[in-house]
Design an enzyme around this catalytic site. Structure first.
Site, PDB file in Angstrom:
ATOM      1  N   THR A 131      -0.315  -3.205  11.455  1.00  0.00           N
ATOM      2  CA  THR A 131      -1.250  -3.265   9.605  1.00  0.00           C
ATOM      3  C   THR A 131      -0.199  -3.885   8.501  1.00  0.00           C
ATOM      4  OG1 THR A 131      -1.922  -0.639  10.348  1.00  0.00           O
ATOM      5  CG2 THR A 131      -1.943  -1.434   7.696  1.00  0.00           C
ATOM      6  N   THR A 149       0.803  -1.359  -0.124  1.00  0.00           N
ATOM      7  CA  THR A 149      -0.412  -0.056  -0.135  1.00  0.00           C
ATOM      8  C   THR A 149       0.935   1.199  -0.051  1.00  0.00           C
ATOM      9  OG1 THR A 149      -0.007  -0.769   2.194  1.00  0.00           O
ATOM     10  CG2 THR A 149      -2.216  -0.968   1.061  1.00  0.00           C
ATOM     11  N   GLU A 171       6.616   4.852   7.522  1.00  0.00           N
ATOM     12  CA  GLU A 171       5.908   6.157   6.279  1.00  0.00           C
ATOM     13  C   GLU A 171       6.801   6.876   6.615  1.00  0.00           C
ATOM     14  OE1 GLU A 171       1.972   6.478   6.996  1.00  0.00           O
ATOM     15  OE2 GLU A 171       1.530   4.954   5.158  1.00  0.00           O
ATOM     16  N   LYS A 205       3.090  -7.227   4.024  1.00  0.00           N
ATOM     17  CA  LYS A 205       3.774  -5.835   3.595  1.00  0.00           C
ATOM     18  C   LYS A 205       3.347  -4.682   4.972  1.00  0.00           C
ATOM     19  CE  LYS A 205      -0.092  -3.072   3.613  1.00  0.00           C
ATOM     20  NZ  LYS A 205      -0.335  -2.651   4.589  1.00  0.00           N
ATOM     21  N   ASN A 230      -0.238  10.137   6.166  1.00  0.00           N
ATOM     22  CA  ASN A 230      -1.183  10.510   7.410  1.00  0.00           C
ATOM     23  C   ASN A 230      -2.769  11.102   6.915  1.00  0.00           C
ATOM     24  OD1 ASN A 230      -0.999   7.310   8.080  1.00  0.00           O
ATOM     25  ND2 ASN A 230       0.614   8.171   8.534  1.00  0.00           N
TER      26      ASN A 230
END
Length: 386
Positions: free
Chosen positions: A182, A146, A262, A171, A381
């Site tokens: 996640t 993702t 991220e 992932k 985000n």
């Protein structure tokens, strides 16, 4: 070769139009046997996505022949219709593979609260089933990304008992927190093993890997770690050896996820020693890992050890404040709850940062992995759904 490194597995990854980017977004992994033992661990979030609910049911008998995975949509918080979509996905894959829908696990990742475009998804499953290959692991790993910037794969081969291989793909780049993260993870092995053994193995391997990663304290609705055994090697490892092999692969994947978190610029290992219990060490490590003030300081290359002590003080762990020691990258900046070596001696230029917290209350120790908090994370985000 990721999940297809062990014998008995084929995989594929294709672009089905679930992602606006047009990048690959549907993967299929198939266990050709001769065994079909399987086990999994899942998110502890009480709000669970339809694929999690379905896959829990499939694994109730300890068997699975296939995994269908999609990125581009989580199919979470979509009500009975969303569960029907997961069921339809399993039915469709089963019809293509000549197996029962109850042998097909399903995993999804992406935005919560949006139904999947089923026409695209089912067409993607059809394509992937037609492209299944023993060299398809890398393509499958690519299709489950993702916000990940790179595909994540790991392979381990037993050196103690030759002939057994473990492969994995994952992932995960945000909402990384214990129980699990996640993440979608598929681990395969050609070892001979039954479902009960696999259940013990995947729980222990996850406990020392994925459950020790705490990027941002957020817990997802879709977290799934699956372990499938084909038995194609004909070799049965002692449970301890299989656990060690799978754990190595899982730690590797967990580290890859943390390195791709991220917007991160730092990978931070927080080791808590001298704890009265493992539970105390975990609580302290997670409190430090989730301290946003500390994470911001480390982004700015500021060795602000006071924020470490403040985080430790929020826990119920056994310790005396005036005995706490803290080291950063080998420099003991806090000694007996007071200033130690000059903080200017701490070099935070490299990506890796090691923080050592000594509670002086026992013999247990634990390492938790986290990352810094950056403007890149905030941007990613804040704009995620748009």
């Amino acid at each position: 070769m990721s999940v297809t490194a062990p014998r008995g597995f084929r995989a594929a990854g294709v672009a089905a139009g679930l992602k606006p980017s047009g990048n690959p977004d549907v993967a299929v992994v198939v266990n050709d046997g001769p065994l079909d033992a399987a086990a999994g661990v899942f998110t502890r979030n009480r709000v669970q996505a339809a694929p999690v609910l379905w896959t829990r049911q499939v694994l109730a008998d300890g068997r699975a022949r296939a995994v269908v995975l999609n990125s581009g949509g989580a199919n979470a918080c979509t009500g009975p219709a969303g569960f029907g979509d997961t069921h339809a996905t399993a039915e469709h894959a089963a019809s293509l593979l000549g197996i029962g829908a109850g042998e097909v696990t399903v995993c999804s990742t992406g935005l919560i609260g949006v139904r999947l475009p089923m026409e695209n998804l089912l067409a993607g499953v059809t394509r992937a089933a037609g492209e299944l290959d023993g060299d398809g692991g890398a393509r499958a790993a690519e299709a489950i990304r993702t916000t990940d910037t790179v595909a994540k794969m790991a392979v381990r081969t037993s050196t103690t008992t030759p002939g057994v291989t473990v492969g994995g793909m994952a992932k995960g780049a945000a909402m990384l927190a214990p129980s699990l993260a996640t993440m979608l993870v598929v681990i395969t092995t050609d070892a001979v093993a039954d479902a009960a053994t696999l259940a013990d193995v995947v729980r222990e391997a996850s406990r020392v890997s994925f459950e020790r990663v705490d990027s941002d304290g957020c817990l997802s609705t879709n977290d799934t770690v699956l372990l499938l055994a084909s038995g194609a090697s004909g070799v049965s490892l002692p449970a301890g050896e299989l656990t060690a092999l799978v754990s190595e692969a899982c730690v590797d994947l967990a580290q890859q996820m943390l390195g791709d978190a991220e917007g991160s610029t730092k990978t931070i290992a927080i080791t808590v020693v001298g704890a009265a219990s493992e539970a105390d060490a975990l609580e302290v490590g997670r409190a430090v890992a989730r301290n946003n003030l500390l994470k911001c300081a480390l982004y700015g290359k500021d060795p602000n050890w006071g924020r470490v002590l403040a985080a430790v003080g929020t826990t119920t762990a056994v310790f005396e404040p005036d005995t706490l020691d803290v080291s950063m990258n080998g420099v003991q900046v806090c000694r007996a709850g007071a200033p130690g070596a000059d903080r200017d001696l701490v070099d935070l230029a490299d990506r890796r940062i090691d923080i050592l917290v000594d509670l002086h209350s026992g013999t247990d120790e634990v390492t938790i992995w986290t990352n810094d908090l950056t403007d890149g994370y905030v941007y990613e985000n804040s704009a995620y759904s748009t």
